[in-house]
Design an enzyme around this catalytic site. Structure first.
Site, mmCIF file in Angstrom:
data_model
loop_
_atom_site.group_PDB
_atom_site.id
_atom_site.type_symbol
_atom_site.label_atom_id
_atom_site.label_comp_id
_atom_site.label_asym_id
_atom_site.label_seq_id
_atom_site.Cartn_x
_atom_site.Cartn_y
_atom_site.Cartn_z
ATOM 1 N N GLU B 120 0.808 -1.217 0.000
ATOM 2 C CA GLU B 120 0.000 0.000 0.000
ATOM 3 C C GLU B 120 0.841 1.267 0.000
ATOM 4 O O GLU B 120 0.541 2.231 -0.695
ATOM 5 C CB GLU B 120 -0.921 0.021 1.225
ATOM 6 C CG GLU B 120 -2.106 -0.917 1.132
ATOM 7 C CD GLU B 120 -1.710 -2.359 1.321
ATOM 8 O OE1 GLU B 120 -0.652 -2.624 1.928
ATOM 9 O OE2 GLU B 120 -2.454 -3.243 0.851
ATOM 10 N N HIS B 190 -12.038 -5.325 7.866
ATOM 11 C CA HIS B 190 -12.715 -5.121 6.583
ATOM 12 C C HIS B 190 -13.929 -4.232 6.772
ATOM 13 O O HIS B 190 -14.869 -4.284 5.999
ATOM 14 C CB HIS B 190 -13.150 -6.470 5.981
ATOM 15 C CG HIS B 190 -12.017 -7.371 5.623
ATOM 16 N ND1 HIS B 190 -11.323 -8.087 6.556
ATOM 17 C CD2 HIS B 190 -11.437 -7.651 4.438
ATOM 18 C CE1 HIS B 190 -10.371 -8.777 5.966
ATOM 19 N NE2 HIS B 190 -10.407 -8.534 4.678
#
Lengths: 390, 369
Positions: B120, B190
């Protein structure tokens, strides 16, 4: 051991005062130890590697077989429970990779430390968790190893630090544990696992540097199962020689489907660490039969033929079984007996996991902080208050 | 009625003379399966009903699309009109884990829609470079929960580029997209709503749509905007939200909150999925309590439309803000304190502020009193 001896003797009920011993094979018929030739490891920055001739004893073989079979059946049961919606959320299964967990554990002590990512059910078992606890954690019940609050990805044992959802984040943690081992001078080491996808994360390279600089007793293990979710290694990595990625850290590439290879390589790596030479990197070439998680059928990026081929040629349990039978270290019936026992153990655990009650609502907000006086936490609406105890 | 909320009751301007306690209890009674006396808590699964907007007529022909399809449409429009546009992220090539980029690689080529490895920090850092060099960079972070390795790049590099180079360089061409918010089974990693972390950073724009029509228009605005933008997409709406979305490109202005429903008794402010919860609440309140609610969709978190919200609160006298993220330090605290300061409540009538805070159904979000 006694169980395996007992299974060799099948005694029918006493009839007319005489017992009939059915099985003709006795314990003394089996070979107690045999030498096997294993695949040579690829080496990086090492002059010599793990031995290629290894000795396996009957007891060890049966133990590895049993452990791998437990792991296999447990994962298949988890698959079943997930499809029945008894397990919700995320579930990453380990079947196919059993040799890695069992081989690693065989060459380290329970007092050594281990940390991995989210495909943890196997490691939780080898590190001391019981199948009951693991399955109850999957179903989110109070008997679970993390009290039902962690789920599939968050399982922990005394020297097993989980169970980590964020990819790559566990690797610096593992180095820290190794530093603590050095600091406390207890001759322990830390096995720090990650996958082929995670191998491209920045924090892992930062960790390599720290570990090598400070000569930390850490065994970096890259479990290369060829796919990071759906991305194959060729499409993700400039160099798929993950054992060389440590650059200044010696590396081994190991056949991760053969428990004996993994065991021998880990023995070599553990000796390396414990002798103060610093970190070492092992790439275990392995394979998972299931998809990345239960929401991934695992077929859009690989073919059924590939999976079938690996299963038929390199299945870790089948390979060990083959070794043992071909060297007369066990009988087919004995191994079948173990299978039956394992199946029963898993059934019992599944039964427990589905009937154990969920953790009580009062525990929902516990363990946010440590050792603070109890404070109030709001529930899902204004007027429900929950207490957080530390 | 699960939401994180701050409720201000302005005593002086109170049109309703319901004391907070009884209002609370009344509302409680309306909440299904809820009793203040029993300790058991029913499982509130992420309950809301998506409320589609009327079909827009001003942007040309429309097509039935859900949220991820409207995102694909926006990206398609961008790649078609802007030859420098590139889309990259984890797994975007085959279409993305939420199918937001389906078909784009085949249509525009593998040098414009490509996968990155699992990194990321690398994705955003790389995106900043691409943007600074002049190409339109659309980076995808697979889940907003994973944006934190990139936090340094976003806050220290992207947001401050223009300022520290005296306007010589900028990464205004960068847009970062990430699925956001609770989905019911996402648990710790999530489900997060990290907009508050980024709201603390000048130089960035943070945008959260509530529906497909909004998503396409706002995403196209973000891409066109000459500032680095973070576009959070409510993942629970990817399939659940279906509307008639214009096929041609169109933009919805940033930093303009939208008043969805006019009202006179209380102002309800939210963004993303919570809008649909609040719309339901507004109709329940009207029906059962005779309370007229004004519902405002903030849309842009940073910089947010202070004027619209303040204007509304001046009219109604009450403000309730609802979001999924944890309450402490959540964006609602910023809104409520700004409104309080702006409206300069007279000293003789200090705000009778009852700060009611609620936690959403999202397991990880807790509020500390």
């Amino acid at each position: 051991m006694l169980a395996s001896i007992a299974s060799v003797f099948q005694v029918t009920a006493w009839k007319n005062g005489a017992a009939l011993i059915m099985s003709a094979r006795t314990f003394t018929d089996f070979t107690t130890r045999a030498t096997f030739e294993i695949k040579k490891c690829d080496l990086f920055l090492l002059d010599e590697g793990p031995a290629t001739q290894v000795v396996l004893t009957r007891d060890e073989g049966l133990q590895y077989y049993r452990t791998m079979q437990v792991m296999r059946r447990m994962e298949l049961k988890a698959d079943q429970l997930y499809k029945q919606k008894m397990i919700r959320g995320f579930c990453h299964l380990y079947d196919g990779q059993e040799a890695c967990a069992v081989g690693l554990e065989a060459s380290i002590n329970l007092s050594d430390h281990l940390i991995t990512a989210y495909r943890v059910h196997g490691y939780t078992y080898t590190r001391g968790g019981t199948v009951k606890e693991i399955m109850a954690e999957l179903t989110g019940r109070r008997g679970g190893i993390a009290k039902g609050k962690g789920g599939s990805m968050h399982m922990y044992c005394k020297t097993f630090y989980g169970g980590n959802g964020i990819i790559g984040a566990q690797v610096p943690l593992g180095a820290g544990v190794a530093l603590a081992c050095n600091y406390l001078g207890n001759n322990e080491l830390c096995v720090c696992l990650y996958g082929d996808g995670a191998a491209n994360q920045g924090q892992i390279f930062e960790t390599y540097n720290m570990a090598a600089l400070w000569k930390l007793p850490v065994i970096f293990v890259c479990e290369n199962n060829r796919y990071a979710m759906g991305t194959s290694v060729e499409r993700a990595a400039a160099s798929t020689d993950y054992y060389k990625r440590g650059e200044f850290i010696p590396g081994l590439r190991v056949d991760g489907m053969d428990v004996l290879c993994v065991r021998e390589a880990t023995r070599f790596a553990a000796d390396h660490c414990r002798s103060g030479k610093g970190p070492i990197l092992m790439e275990l070439q392995t394979y998972r039969y299931h998809g990345h998680s239960m929401s991934d059928p695992g077929l859009s990026y690989r073919t059924r033929e590939e999976i079938r081929e690996v299963r038929s040629k390199s299945d870790p349990i089948a390979m060990l079984k083959d070794h043992m039978l071909s060297h007369n270290m066990a009988s087919v019936e004995e191994l079948k007996g173990i299978d039956v026992e394992v199946r029963k153990e898993i059934e019992d655990a599944a039964q427990f996991a589905t009937t154990d009650p969920e953790p009580p609502l009062e525990e929902l907000c516990n363990h946010i902080f440590y050792n603070e006086p109890p404070f109030e936490v709001r529930g899902t609406n204004l007027w429900t208050k929950l207490k957080s105890l530390s | 009625m699960a939401a994180a909320a701050r409720l201000f009751l302005r005593g002086a301007n109170s049109k309703l003379s319901i004391a907070p306690g009884s209002l609370g209890t009344t509302l409680l009674k309306l909440s299904p399966n809820c009793s203040s006396r029993t300790k058991t808590q029913r499982r509130h699964a992420a309950h809301f009903t998506f409320q589609p907007d009327p079909v827009p007529s001003q942007y040309g022909p429309t097509q039935k699309m859900n949220l991820f399809q409207s995102i694909t449409s926006a990206l398609d429009n961008t790649l078609a009109s802007d030859p420098t546009a590139v889309i990259f992220g984890e797994d975007v090539a085959f279409g993305g884990v939420f199918r937001c980029t389906v078909g784009l690689r085949d249509k525009y080529g593998k040098d414009r829609v490509f996968n990155t490895p699992l990194c990321e920090q690398g994705i955003v850092g790389f995106g900043i470079g691409v943007a600074v060099a002049g190409a339109t960079a659309i980076a995808e972070i697979q889940f907003a929960d994973y944006i934190f390795p990139a936090f340094d790049q976003i806050v220290n590099e992207a947001a401050k580029y223009r300022y520290r180079s005296g306007n010589m360089f900028d990464c205004g061409n960068l847009t970062i997209r990430a699925p956001w918010g609770c989905v019911g089974h996402g648990s710790l990693y999530h489900s997060q709503s990290p907009e508050a972390f980024f709201a603390h950073c000048p130089g960035l724009k943070v945008v959260i749509p509530r529906s497909p029509i909004q998503a396409k228009g706002l995403l196209l605005s973000c891409i066109a905007d000459k500032n680095p933008c973070i576009f959070f997409e409510p993942k629970i709406l990817y399939r659940a939200a279906v509307e008639q979305v214009p096929e041609d490109p169109y933009t919805i202005p940033l930093s303009q909150a939208e008043v969805l429903q006019e009202g006179s008794d209380v102002t309800l402010v939210a963004w993303g999925t919570q809008i649909h919860v609040l719309k339901e609440v507004a109709s329940m309140a009207q029906e059962k309590l005779g309370v007229s609610c004004e519902v405002i969709d903030l849309q842009t978190i940073l910089p947010w439309d202070i004027e619209t919200v303040c204007k509304s609160v001046v009219k109604t006298g009450r403000l309730l803000i609802s979001h999924e993220a944890p309450v402490t330090g959540g964006f609602a605290s910023e809104i409520s304190s700004t409104v309080q300061v702006r409206l300069k409540w007279p000293v003789s009538h200090p705000p009778h502020s009852h700060v009611f805070t609620l936690c959403t159904d999202d397991v990880n979000c807790w509020c500390i009193h």
